[in-house]
Design an enzyme around this catalytic site. Structure first.
Site, PDB file in Angstrom:
ATOM      1  CD  GLU A 115     -50.795   4.057  -9.742  1.00 30.73           C
ATOM      2  OE1 GLU A 115     -50.830   3.126  -8.910  1.00 30.73           O
ATOM      3  OE2 GLU A 115     -51.776   4.434 -10.395  1.00 30.73           O
ATOM      4  CD  GLU A 135     -50.894  -0.877 -11.760  1.00 24.10           C
ATOM      5  OE1 GLU A 135     -50.247  -0.990 -12.832  1.00 24.10           O
ATOM      6  OE2 GLU A 135     -50.642  -0.010 -10.898  1.00 24.10           O
TER       7      GLU A 135
HETATM    8  C1  3H9 Z   1     -51.216  -1.957  -7.804  1.00 31.72           C
HETATM    9  O1  3H9 Z   1     -50.175  -1.457  -7.489  1.00 31.72           O
HETATM   10  C2  3H9 Z   1     -52.514  -1.210  -7.887  1.00 31.72           C
HETATM   11  C3  3H9 Z   1     -52.361   0.289  -7.831  1.00 31.72           C
HETATM   12  O2  3H9 Z   1     -52.202   0.808  -9.138  1.00 31.72           O
HETATM   13  C4  3H9 Z   1     -53.598   0.953  -7.279  1.00 31.72           C
HETATM   14  C5  3H9 Z   1     -53.897   0.697  -5.851  1.00 31.72           C
HETATM   15  C6  3H9 Z   1     -55.052   1.548  -5.359  1.00 31.72           C
HETATM   16  N1  3H9 Z   1     -48.296  -7.428  -2.785  1.00 31.72           N
HETATM   17  O3  3H9 Z   1     -42.197 -12.385  -6.927  1.00 31.72           O
HETATM   18  P1  3H9 Z   1     -41.376 -12.720  -5.747  1.00 31.72           P
HETATM   19  C7  3H9 Z   1     -44.814 -11.199  -2.516  1.00 31.72           C
HETATM   20  S1  3H9 Z   1     -51.329  -3.609  -8.149  1.00 31.72           S
HETATM   21  C8  3H9 Z   1     -48.176  -8.420  -1.893  1.00 31.72           C
HETATM   22  O4  3H9 Z   1     -41.151 -14.142  -5.443  1.00 31.72           O
HETATM   23  P2  3H9 Z   1     -39.064 -11.544  -6.981  1.00 31.72           P
HETATM   24  C9  3H9 Z   1     -44.847 -12.499  -3.284  1.00 31.72           C
HETATM   25  O5  3H9 Z   1     -46.105 -13.100  -3.208  1.00 31.72           O
HETATM   26  C10 3H9 Z   1     -49.691  -4.225  -7.826  1.00 31.72           C
HETATM   27  N2  3H9 Z   1     -47.208  -9.363  -1.956  1.00 31.72           N
HETATM   28  O6  3H9 Z   1     -39.971 -11.945  -5.738  1.00 31.72           O
HETATM   29  C11 3H9 Z   1     -43.773 -13.282  -2.573  1.00 31.72           C
HETATM   30  O7  3H9 Z   1     -44.333 -13.763  -1.373  1.00 31.72           O
HETATM   31  P3  3H9 Z   1     -43.883 -15.160  -0.761  1.00 31.72           P
HETATM   32  C12 3H9 Z   1     -48.779  -3.947  -8.959  1.00 31.72           C
HETATM   33  C13 3H9 Z   1     -46.349  -9.281  -2.965  1.00 31.72           C
HETATM   34  O8  3H9 Z   1     -37.883 -10.918  -6.363  1.00 31.72           O
HETATM   35  C14 3H9 Z   1     -42.742 -12.214  -2.218  1.00 31.72           C
HETATM   36  O9  3H9 Z   1     -43.440 -10.975  -2.251  1.00 31.72           O
HETATM   37  N3  3H9 Z   1     -47.500  -4.579  -8.707  1.00 31.72           N
HETATM   38  C15 3H9 Z   1     -46.423  -8.277  -3.922  1.00 31.72           C
HETATM   39  O10 3H9 Z   1     -38.932 -12.675  -7.910  1.00 31.72           O
HETATM   40  C16 3H9 Z   1     -41.566 -12.154  -3.173  1.00 31.72           C
HETATM   41  O11 3H9 Z   1     -42.079 -12.023  -4.499  1.00 31.72           O
HETATM   42  C17 3H9 Z   1     -47.216  -5.820  -9.178  1.00 31.72           C
HETATM   43  O12 3H9 Z   1     -48.013  -6.441  -9.816  1.00 31.72           O
HETATM   44  C18 3H9 Z   1     -47.459  -7.314  -3.814  1.00 31.72           C
HETATM   45  N4  3H9 Z   1     -47.585  -6.305  -4.698  1.00 31.72           N
HETATM   46  O13 3H9 Z   1     -39.907 -10.430  -7.761  1.00 31.72           O
HETATM   47  C19 3H9 Z   1     -45.843  -6.348  -8.845  1.00 31.72           C
HETATM   48  N5  3H9 Z   1     -45.428  -8.461  -4.831  1.00 31.72           N
HETATM   49  O14 3H9 Z   1     -42.411 -15.026  -0.507  1.00 31.72           O
HETATM   50  C20 3H9 Z   1     -45.932  -7.747  -8.342  1.00 31.72           C
HETATM   51  C21 3H9 Z   1     -44.737  -9.543  -4.423  1.00 31.72           C
HETATM   52  O15 3H9 Z   1     -44.733 -15.325   0.434  1.00 31.72           O
HETATM   53  N6  3H9 Z   1     -44.666  -8.271  -7.896  1.00 31.72           N
HETATM   54  N7  3H9 Z   1     -45.287 -10.050  -3.304  1.00 31.72           N
HETATM   55  O16 3H9 Z   1     -44.193 -16.166  -1.853  1.00 31.72           O
HETATM   56  C22 3H9 Z   1     -43.673  -8.669  -8.736  1.00 31.72           C
HETATM   57  O17 3H9 Z   1     -43.758  -8.512  -9.936  1.00 31.72           O
HETATM   58  C23 3H9 Z   1     -42.469  -9.317  -8.145  1.00 31.72           C
HETATM   59  O18 3H9 Z   1     -42.819  -9.760  -6.846  1.00 31.72           O
HETATM   60  C24 3H9 Z   1     -41.222  -8.428  -8.021  1.00 31.72           C
HETATM   61  C25 3H9 Z   1     -40.135  -9.176  -7.197  1.00 31.72           C
HETATM   62  C26 3H9 Z   1     -40.702  -8.112  -9.419  1.00 31.72           C
HETATM   63  C27 3H9 Z   1     -41.540  -7.132  -7.295  1.00 31.72           C
END
Ligand code: 3H9
Length: 711
Positions: A115, A135
């Site tokens: 976004e 999301e």
């Molecule tokens: C959103 O954006 C809403 C908006 O539309 C509106 C807002 C108003 N936040 O997965 P990994 C942490 S909703 C906080 O192992 P990878 C994760 O817990 C969001 N923490 O790495 C982990 O922590 P720890 C939409 C986050 O390389 C560490 O980062 N976005 C977030 O295998 C490493 O993560 C998503 O849903 C976060 N957003 O994969 C994307 N994301 O080391 C969610 C990750 O302490 N994230 N962490 O266990 C992912 O899909 C994967 O993390 C990503 C990297 C592909 C980015």
């Protein structure tokens, strides 16, 4: 790199900015994934203000430091008091910038990250870029203009498809969709972004606001895409809250001016934030990452995992072999004789032949995979493998004989794993000269499909062997959960208890069909009696016979399942079980003869049947599951409640939007669950014994989440 003059970088927490020639470069550096927490939002807003104020800057470039652009909103902030500025405000500020803003994307640009990029005026994606709006997987909708900007930019159909599936699109696809304007050629988004920005400056490219993009011009096609998605979602989304809200928000992009659409998106986003589904799904997101952090994975490095052996070519052995082959490992299968080996090989080939039939694999690809498979009838063939998984008949004598052979032939340091579902792995380990190498790897059937892998840790195993189990799970793309040794480990031990609760209800007056329906309506894909028919009633029957001698004579024992099995009705494979499966049908129909058997059994047990509501069924079913889950945590079979949750999400079809049984218990409230158990105990105090952990938590006013340290 296109730098001429540079200004010193200015730090504003995780967002820094500096001028490189005419380009005002804004860098987001918020490890691990550049999530858009409050400091990043403040920093971004401040950076845009600074860019506006910098008379020497003619364009703005936004990049992410580290491996990603921006992974989205900071998920940990949801459910807490919101801190200004909101992300929609920050995005609007970016879009309203009077100088062209370029987003140079590498790695993840997900959710709020995309976004932000959509609010920029020009977008470049490096080959590593992953763009998406996931999301929906968190019970949310894109809430920073994604539902309004994406359809205007790429059209309703692709925008909705991305939002409703939550999938990630690669850079090339993003270019063809029109999500980005240019494809980078290398990983360095900064230098390519600078080149792009300088080209735009040279071409005097104007600011170009996504909210003014015209992909919605064909109103008829847009409306048709919306209605098709609505019909499809109504069919498929099975009680999920956010998918329909996504459609409603995207509809506003068609029918309302941008600002009003944004206001509606915000309203719907906040409804999603307040929904228990959001809490359940976000719990699941963190829990499935938390299970990877078992003590042994921190304490030790995994051993080598280059070549694997499988003992046993039955359904489980073959499924595990396929999982390993799919991960690129060479696999050696051992069977006791040539015909069994041929059957084992056939089981493996059948999986690939199925894929070929569906057009998902070519015969050449199958041949390439099968070239890594070899079969032998002598254990000596396992001399060089790094890990062996035994998947033979569930009998201690048979298992010990296999392990004696493994002990004889395997090289020092080879991991010796058993896929037993119930047996005492300490006893197996004690039977060999190297108990430190023996571990449980409990796969779920079909092993090449089911994601759960229980890593069962016997007393004498060394930490690096456990770490190797976790490494194997990663290699096989499974979700590992650490479990202690007991009858059934985490999952099957708890299953045995709530299955009994279901049997009690069946004998007391609920039909198996009513129970299955209640469980399905709760969100499971199948009810317990359907599962039994699918797995084969003979498996549970054998277990009951094995345990018969040790059964507490005071404990209630429902014999209905035995009566059904005695007739040879084992479920789908015999075309009848609890249900009838005429002509091999996969979906069963209720069987009046089963109902008659149940009536006879009720009479024999002196029970007058009573009616159960769906709510009563689920209260008992879940109370039994939660109570045994608490016992499993109390006895350290599971490290934390979240380990129970992940086990059930990935091995037993527990509805993800409820977060898992322990998260669900917190949602209902532990005092209520305990009160239910105490009420049920009035009828059957042997079965309904409150777990000491549950009692303790209620007395302390605490919940299961308090035991999930990281939450
Ligand atoms: C959103 O954006 C809403 C908006 O539309 C509106 C807002 C108003 N936040 O997965 P990994 C942490 S909703 C906080 O192992 P990878 C994760 O817990 C969001 N923490 O790495 C982990 O922590 P720890 C939409 C986050 O390389 C560490 O980062 N976005 C977030 O295998 C490493 O993560 C998503 O849903 C976060 N957003 O994969 C994307 N994301 O080391 C969610 C990750 O302490 N994230 N962490 O266990 C992912 O899909 C994967 O993390 C990503 C990297 C592909 C980015």
């Amino acid at each position: 790199m296109a730098t001429t003059t540079s200004s010193p970088s200015t730090s504003s927490g995780p967002v820094t900015f500096e001028r490189r020639g005419d380009v005002f470069v804004v860098t987001i550096d918020n490890p691990p994934v550049n999530a858009l927490g409050v400091d990043v939002r403040r920093g971004l807003a401040a950076a845009i203000d600074a860019a506006e104020a910098d008379s020497g800057a003619t364009a703005v470039l936004i990049v992410g430091a580290g491996r990603n652009f921006i992974a989205g909103a900071d998920i940990r902030e949801f459910g807490k008091t919101p801190q200004p500025p909101s992300l929609p405000e920050v995005c609007l500020k970016i879009e309203n910038c009077s100088k062209p803003v370029v987003a140079a994307i590498h790695g993840a640009a997900l959710g709020g990250g995309l976004e932000v990029a959509l609010s920029a005026h020009y977008r470049l994606a490096a080959p590593s870029a992953k763009l998406g709006m996931p999301e929906v997987a968190l019970g949310l909708l894109p809430g920073s203009g994604g539902t309004q900007r994406a359809p205007r930019l790429v059209g309703v159909k692709p925008a909705l498809e991305l939002m409703l599936s939550g999938r990630h699109a690669g850079a090339k696809e993003a270019l063809s969709l029109g999500l980005v304007d240019r494809l980078g050629t290398e990983a360095d988004a900064l230098s390519e972004g600078l080149t792009y920005a300088n080209e735009l400056i040279a071409a005097k490219a104007p600011v170009r606001r996504t909210r003014e993009a015209t992909a919605l011009a064909d109103a008829e096609a847009s409306r048709a895409a919306l209605e098709a998605a609505r019909a499809d979602t109504a069919k498929k989304s099975r009680g999920l809250f956010s998918p329909m809200k996504i459609i409603e928000a995207v509809e506003a992009a068609l029918t309302l001016p941008f600002d009003e659409g944004m206001a509606l998106e915000r309203k719907l986003f906040l409804q999603c934030i307040d929904s228990p589904q959001r809490a359940g799904l976000i719990h699941a997101f963190f829990a499935e990452r938390e299970v990877l952090k078992a003590p042994e994975t921190k304490a030790a490095r995994p051993r080598a995992l280059d070549a694997a052996g499988i003992v046993g070519g039955g359904t489980m052995g073959a499924g595990i072999a396929v999982a390993m082959l799919d991960a690129g490992m060479p696999v050696t299968m051992i069977e006791r004789d040539e015909p069994s080996l041929a059957r084992g090989r056939q089981h493996v080939e059948k999986v690939y032949d199925g894929l070929i039939k569906k057009g998902r694999m070519t015969p050449e690809a199958k041949a390439a995979v099968m070239a890594r498979f070899s079969g032998f009838t002598s254990y000596d063939a396992l001399a060089q493998v790094d890990i062996v998984v035994e998947a033979v008949f569930e009998d201690m004598g048979v298992k010990k004989a296999v392990f004696a052979e493994l002990d004889r032939v395997c090289k020092p340091g080879a991991v010796l794993a058993t896929n037993t579902s119930y047996l005492d792995i300490d006893e197996i380990a004690a039977s060999v000269s190297r108990p430190q190498d023996v571990v449980g790897l409990h796969f779920f059937s079909p092993a090449n499909i089911m994601k759960l892998l229980e890593i069962v840790v016997p007393a004498k195993v060394s930490a690096d062997v456990v770490a190797t189990g976790f490494e194997l799970a990663k290699k096989l793309k499974k979700v590992p959960v650490r479990a202690g040794v007991c009858d059934g480990f985490i999952g099957n031990r708890i299953l045995a208890v709530y299955r009994q609760a279901a049997d009690h209800m069946m004998e007391d007056g609920a039909s198996p069909y009513q129970i299955d329906e209640a469980v399905r309506n709760f969100g499971y894909p199948m009810g317990p009696f359907q599962v039994s028919d699918l797995a084969g009633g003979d498996i549970g029957w054998a277990t009951r016979k094995r345990k018969a001698a040790k059964r507490d004579p005071k404990a209630r024992y429902v014999q209905i399942a035995d009566r059904i099995c005695e007739r040879g009705w084992f479920g789908q494979k015999t075309q009848r079980g609890y249900y009838l499966y005429p002509e091999g049908a996969r979906t069963g129909v209720p069987d009046p003869e089963v109902l008659a058997i149940i009536d006879v059994e009720r009479e024999r047990a002196g029970i007058t049947p009573r009616a159960f509501t769906e709510e009563e069924i689920m209260r008992r079913y879940m109370a039994a599951m939660i109570n045994e889950g608490a016992n499993v945590v109390h006895q350290r079979i599971a490290l934390r409640p979240l380990d129970v949750d992940v086990t059930f999400l990935y091995g037993y079809g527990f509805p993800r939007h409820r977060g898992g049984p322990m998260k669900y218990a917190d949602t209902v409230g532990l005092p209520k669950v305990l009160a239910d158990i105490r009420e049920f105990a009035k009828e059957d105090p042997v079965f309904w014994q409150p777990s000491p952990l549950l009692v303790d938590l209620v007395e302390r006013g605490a919940d299961f989440a308090s035991l999930n340290q990281s939450e």
